[in-house]
Design an enzyme around this catalytic site. Sequence first.
Site, mmCIF file in Angstrom:
data_model
loop_
_atom_site.group_PDB
_atom_site.id
_atom_site.type_symbol
_atom_site.label_atom_id
_atom_site.label_comp_id
_atom_site.label_asym_id
_atom_site.label_seq_id
_atom_site.Cartn_x
_atom_site.Cartn_y
_atom_site.Cartn_z
ATOM 1 N N ALA A 225 0.853 -1.194 0.000
ATOM 2 C CA ALA A 225 0.000 0.000 0.000
ATOM 3 C C ALA A 225 0.886 1.240 0.000
ATOM 4 C CB ALA A 225 -0.886 -0.008 1.243
ATOM 5 N N GLY B 16 0.709 -5.353 0.358
ATOM 6 C CA GLY B 16 -0.381 -5.436 -0.620
ATOM 7 C C GLY B 16 0.089 -5.963 -1.968
ATOM 8 N N GLU C 161 -0.002 -9.576 -1.528
ATOM 9 C CA GLU C 161 -1.426 -9.982 -1.514
ATOM 10 C C GLU C 161 -2.015 -9.972 -2.923
ATOM 11 O OE1 GLU C 161 -2.135 -7.042 1.590
ATOM 12 O OE2 GLU C 161 -3.036 -8.626 2.804
ATOM 13 N N GLU D 136 3.573 -5.630 7.363
ATOM 14 C CA GLU D 136 2.621 -4.750 8.060
ATOM 15 C C GLU D 136 2.841 -4.704 9.558
ATOM 16 O OE1 GLU D 136 1.872 -7.023 5.798
ATOM 17 O OE2 GLU D 136 0.601 -6.109 4.252
#
Length: 258
Positions: free
Chosen positions: A72, A116, A119, A139
């Site tokens: 992110a 992310g 992911e 994270e």
Amino acid sequence: MAGRPPEPATTTVVLSVDDAVATIRIDRPEKRNALDTATRAELIACLDWAGATPDVRAVVVTGTGGSFAAGADLGETDRIDPLAMRAMLRERRVYHAVAECPVPVIAMIDGYCLGGGCELAMSADLRIASADSVFGQPEIALAIIPGGGGTQRLPRLVGLGQAMRLILTGDRIDAATALRLGLVEQVVPAGELEAATRELCGRITRHARPALTLAKQAVRASAELPLQAGLALETELLCLASTSDESAERLAAFRRGS
Ligand code: COA
């Protein structure tokens, strides 16, 4: 080409189509392809476009400049408002767009594949990586947890213990380790990534699109359904596949010996 919907306008993602393969390239190399709001929206638009384009039979998602995606975009906000985040997480997300894309989606990973980004790769149907790629869910170091499906898709790919280790430590792993754990399906020398991905895509796109769509749907369902329900779905989807013109043509060609 006839039958194609208009291509979405993009600024942070580059879309191209070659030989039945749509390539969607995250193009923010100066930010290690971090996923900001615009990039996520453009990825969704491109995935939807590829899914709606009849001559596309596989999608490659990748990044420019030696990174897949560094997660992110941490520069977008200095503190995350939990209510705004909840609203955002309830919207249709890029990970869903990958899963819902009717053709196989292949993550072609070179370099950083973190948070992310990891992911996004995990939501794809297949992952091929260069030998110098780096994976992780960092994270926890920011005192948050993965929010793009990492806590659910990572254990499904690598098992509970290894997922727990990666998510609790935030440690990075190299491509060889990712291959050993089952986080990626194929690792190739850096200079061979594009060619190896093209070759992999060719072995997929030679098959009929309806069969690819149904095979993807059936295999994905196996992660969620009890065995008997999965087998029942498989039967339904096989019946559906066998009604396609492509199936009749390929069977006739086999019988003719061509
Ligand atoms: N969000 C926003 N910007 C990011 C970013 C992210 N996730 N990851 C990298 N960048 C930006 C850096 O801020 C830097 O921008 P600047 O040149 O304007 O200062 C630029 O990308 C290059 O990053 P840099 O750290 O200098 O490159 P590096 O090659 O030394 O390290 C990473 C690359 C990916 C290892 C490192 O940037 C990193 O750890 N990023 C954060 C990864 C992360 O925690 N992701 C999960 C988020 S929940």
